[in-house]
Each structure stands twice: as structure tokens, then as C-alpha cells.
Design an enzyme around this catalytic site. Structure first.
Site, PDB file in Angstrom:
ATOM      1  N   CYS A 113       0.884  -1.169   0.000  1.00 53.20           N
ATOM      2  CA  CYS A 113       0.000   0.000   0.000  1.00 53.20           C
ATOM      3  C   CYS A 113       0.921   1.218   0.000  1.00 53.20           C
ATOM      4  O   CYS A 113       2.022   1.148  -0.553  1.00 53.20           O
ATOM      5  CB  CYS A 113      -0.961  -0.019   1.181  1.00 53.20           C
ATOM      6  N   GLU A 114       0.514   2.312   0.602  1.00 53.09           N
ATOM      7  CA  GLU A 114       1.372   3.499   0.542  1.00 53.09           C
ATOM      8  C   GLU A 114       2.673   3.287   1.318  1.00 53.09           C
ATOM      9  O   GLU A 114       3.762   3.577   0.825  1.00 53.09           O
ATOM     10  CB  GLU A 114       0.631   4.732   1.077  1.00 53.09           C
TER      11      GLU A 114
END
Length: 210
Positions: A113-114
Site C-alpha cells: 500500500c502506501e
């Protein structure tokens, strides 16, 4: 033996070694002692896989981007799938309850994810749980699941040429506050719970293993 990027072209590599593995940092990063080089210790990243440098070792892999669609649209790893909900994982990687699709092919799956601190690890665990529920221990359709250390943020800092488009949109970007609230409010629909109940129901005694 280690695949080391060629000086003139970082997207090409050549085998060198043997070298000593000093330390394993996690599933994908190792500290390797290069006694014949100026920098004795270097860390090798999963980007070697994405560049095709491990084509003879890993037959098939999938990068799963667990960020929200507006983040993905702003820039993502080339070829990554944007799957950010559990039901999307089930539809993409698991056979349907009616058995009309073949059993999944074993692939190396890389989640992120980020920052790879919440959404990526959570969905990685979810797929492993669904895989366990659908098979008899210790059988798995996807035995190799990994989480990309540092997430897209760190990957983009070092490998922008492997991203498309070459951009980075933060989850909490001010232009997407409404979208963020909408995605965070969504819950798993009842229909998915019913699908999973049918998919993962216990096998009857004597029934063939799929």
C-alpha cells in the site's frame, strides 16, 4: 551468486559471486558482503524481480496494489493490480463457488500500500486466511505471499522508472478527501459473506480434493 545491475544500464544485470549473505532483513531484502567491491555491504530489493532479472528463477508473479483507486491512478508499479477490498481478492485469486473456473495457478504475490504498514499487510493476511480455509492443511494455492517493504512511497523514491504514470498521490491528499471518506466507510457486503460461506464450506468425507 547474486544478480548485480550492470553499471551502464541499471535495468540489466549479470551474475556475480559467490558472495556471503551477512543478514536477512526480511523476506525480500538481504545484506550481502561484496568483498571485491568498494561498498562491501549492499541490500538487494524486490525490484530485481520486477526488472526481469529473476526470470529464470520466478516463473510468475503478481504485484497487488492495495491503495485506493485515486492513489493508483496517480502512479503505480508497472503491471500492478489495484485490489483494495477483500472481495476483490476472492474474485481475482480464488475459484468461484460453482467451480466454473479452474484452480488458481501458483504465483508469487507481492502486496503493498502506501507505506505497507496497514492495508497491504491486512489484505495479504486475508488472502492467506481464505486460502487456508479453502484447502486442506498444509496445501495452499499461493504459498509465497510477500509485503513490499516501505510500500509505494519508498519504491517510488528509488524506482520511478518502474512506475506508471511516474507520480505519487498520498492517501490523505487534500484533493481526494471525499473519496477517502467514501472508501473508508464501505463495509463488506452481505453477498460476499454468503459467497465465502459457500466457497469455504467443509468438504464431505470421500470427496475429491480440488
Amino acid at each position: 551468486m547474486v544478480l548485480i545491475p550492470v553499471r551502464k544500464n541499471k535495468l540489466q544485470a549479470a551474475w556475480e559471486g559467490p558472495f556471503k549473505v551477512v543478514k536477512q532483513l526480511n523476506e525480500v531484502n538481504y545484506v550481502v558482503e561484496l568483498s571485491n567491491r568498494a561498498h562491501h555491504h549492499r541490500v538487494y530489493h524486490v525490484a530485481s524481480l520486477l526488472c526481469g532479472q529473476l526470470a529464470g528463477v520466478v516463473e510468475e508473479y503478481v504485484v497487488v496494489d492495495c491503495r485506493y483507486p485515486y492513489e493508483y491512478a496517480g502512479g503505480h508499479i508497472k503491471g500492478a493490480l489495484n485490489l483494495y477490498r477483500e472481495e476483490q481478492l476472492a474474485r481475482w485469486f480464488l475459484p468461484d463457488p460453482l467451480g466454473t473456473t479452474p484452480c488458481p495457478r501458483s504465483s508469487v504475490l507481492i502486496f503493498h500500500c502506501e507505506f505497507s504498514s496497514e492495508r497491504g499487510p491486512r489484505l495479504c493476511r486475508s488472502l492467506r486466511r481464505m486460502d487456508r480455509d479453502a484447502n486442506r492443511y498444509p496445501e495452499l494455492w499461493y504459498p509465497e505471499l510477500y509485503v513490499l517493504r516501505g510500500g509505494y512511497k519508498e519504491f517510488y523514491q528509488h524506482f520511478q522508472d518502474l512506475c506508471e504514470p511516474q507520480g505519487y498521490v498520498h492517501m490523505r491528499h487534500k484533493d481526494f478527501r471525499a473519496e477517502l471518506r467514501n472508501y473508508q466507510r464501505r463495509k463488506q457486503p452481505w453477498s460476499l459473506r454468503r459467497i465465502r460461506k459457500e466457497l469455504f464450506k467443509p468438504l464431505c468425507p470421500g470427496s475429491p480434493f480440488p
